[in-house]
Design a protein around this motif. Structure first.
Motif, short mmCIF file in Angstrom:
data_model
loop_
_atom_site.label_atom_id
_atom_site.label_comp_id
_atom_site.label_asym_id
_atom_site.label_seq_id
_atom_site.Cartn_x
_atom_site.Cartn_y
_atom_site.Cartn_z
N CYS A 1 -15.90 12.22 12.92
CA CYS A 1 -16.42 11.38 12.20
C CYS A 1 -17.75 12.49 11.06
N LEU A 2 -17.96 12.30 10.59
CA LEU A 2 -18.80 13.55 9.45
C LEU A 2 -19.76 12.08 8.65
N PRO A 3 -20.89 12.97 8.53
CA PRO A 3 -21.69 12.08 7.55
C PRO A 3 -20.95 11.11 6.09
N GLY A 4 -21.49 10.27 5.48
CA GLY A 4 -20.47 10.13 4.53
C GLY A 4 -20.02 11.15 3.12
N PHE A 5 -21.60 11.48 3.65
CA PHE A 5 -21.98 12.78 1.55
C PHE A 5 -20.88 13.74 1.84
N SER B 1 -21.96 2.25 -1.63
CA SER B 1 -22.13 2.67 -0.09
C SER B 1 -22.84 3.74 0.06
N ILE B 2 -21.87 5.05 0.22
CA ILE B 2 -22.36 6.62 0.19
C ILE B 2 -23.90 6.93 -0.66
N ILE B 3 -23.80 6.67 -1.22
CA ILE B 3 -25.15 7.06 -2.17
C ILE B 3 -26.54 5.88 -1.43
N ALA C 1 -25.06 7.98 7.07
CA ALA C 1 -23.71 7.52 8.09
C ALA C 1 -22.65 8.04 7.75
N ASP C 2 -22.43 7.65 9.43
CA ASP C 2 -21.12 8.47 9.68
C ASP C 2 -19.77 7.50 9.04
N ASP D 1 -33.04 13.03 -0.43
CA ASP D 1 -34.59 13.09 0.56
C ASP D 1 -33.51 12.81 1.61
N GLN D 2 -32.56 11.64 1.31
CA GLN D 2 -32.26 11.90 3.04
C GLN D 2 -30.99 12.67 3.48
#
Length: 209
Positions: free
Chosen positions: A147-151, A131-133, A138-139, A201-202
């Motif tokens: 809370c941090l961005p998934g990557f 899901s992170i890929i 997404a936090d 890109d994201q």
């Protein structure tokens, strides 16, 4: 209203885990025991061990995590392959995550008659990182506080799992987390190579503020 496959897998895991809480012989037969897998050819333990848990907290954490991230991966696969085929691919993905995450542990402990493990951590980790890929920005929140961005959180988790796995001193199978996560990443990139481009890109335009 039909249940999602994610929810069905959770229900099956909850039922088998609850039953195991009061049935030690059941847990003993389903538990991941590399020594017995090798010497008694009980290969089904690779799968069965992913559907039982140590206690309520262990079960709640894995299934709570799987519920939120499983829906993302399930919907992605259904969009890509259609509802029927996508659902089958999702089940295969989840079970492969459980199996592949435990292979390094099996190789390391196949002659250790005392080693035991259980839980869906490999499949859950595979789902989270798939899901992170798909949605790297997404936090993800730890205990509802940080809370941090998934990557970013994903990268930190991989480093932590690798480090703790080398130490191997806290009774947690960090290798299953690490290899489950890597499988989830590789799986998505194989079936959808364009996801790598979308991923970068994201994140390339991501800003802290």
């Amino acid at each position: 209203m039909s249940l999602s496959i994610t929810v069905i897998l959770i229900i099956l895991t909850v039922i088998s885990s609850f039953y195991g809480f009061n049935n030690l012989s059941f847990i003993e037969r389903w538990m991941f025991i590399p020594y017995k897998i090798k010497n008694r050819k009980q290969w089904d333990r690779f799968i069965l061990s992913g559907f039982i848990h140590k206690d309520y907290i262990h079960l709640l954490f894995n299934m709570f995590t799987f519920y939120f991230f499983g829906r993302v991966v399930e919907q992605f696969l259904m969009y890509k392959y259609g509802a029927a085929v996508g659902g089958i691919v999702f089940v295969i993905f989840y079970i492969l995550g459980i199996i592949i995450a435990d292979i390094p542990t099996y190789l390391k402990n196949k002659d250790n008659s005392y080693y035991r493990a259980l839980g869906a951590s490999g499949g859950t980790a595979a789902t989270v990182f798939a899901s992170i890929i798909i949605l790297p920005l997404a936090d993800i929140c730890l205990f509802g506080i940080l809370c941090l961005p998934g990557f970013i959180l994903g990268a930190l988790f991989l480093i932590y799992s690798y480090t703790k796995g080398r130490q191997d001193n806290d009774g947690i199978n960090h290798d299953a987390h690490l290899y489950g996560a890597l499988f989830g990443i590789i799986f998505i990139l194989i079936i959808s190579p364009g996801s790598a481009v979308d991923f970068f890109d994201q994140i390339k335009n991501w800003r802290i503020f």
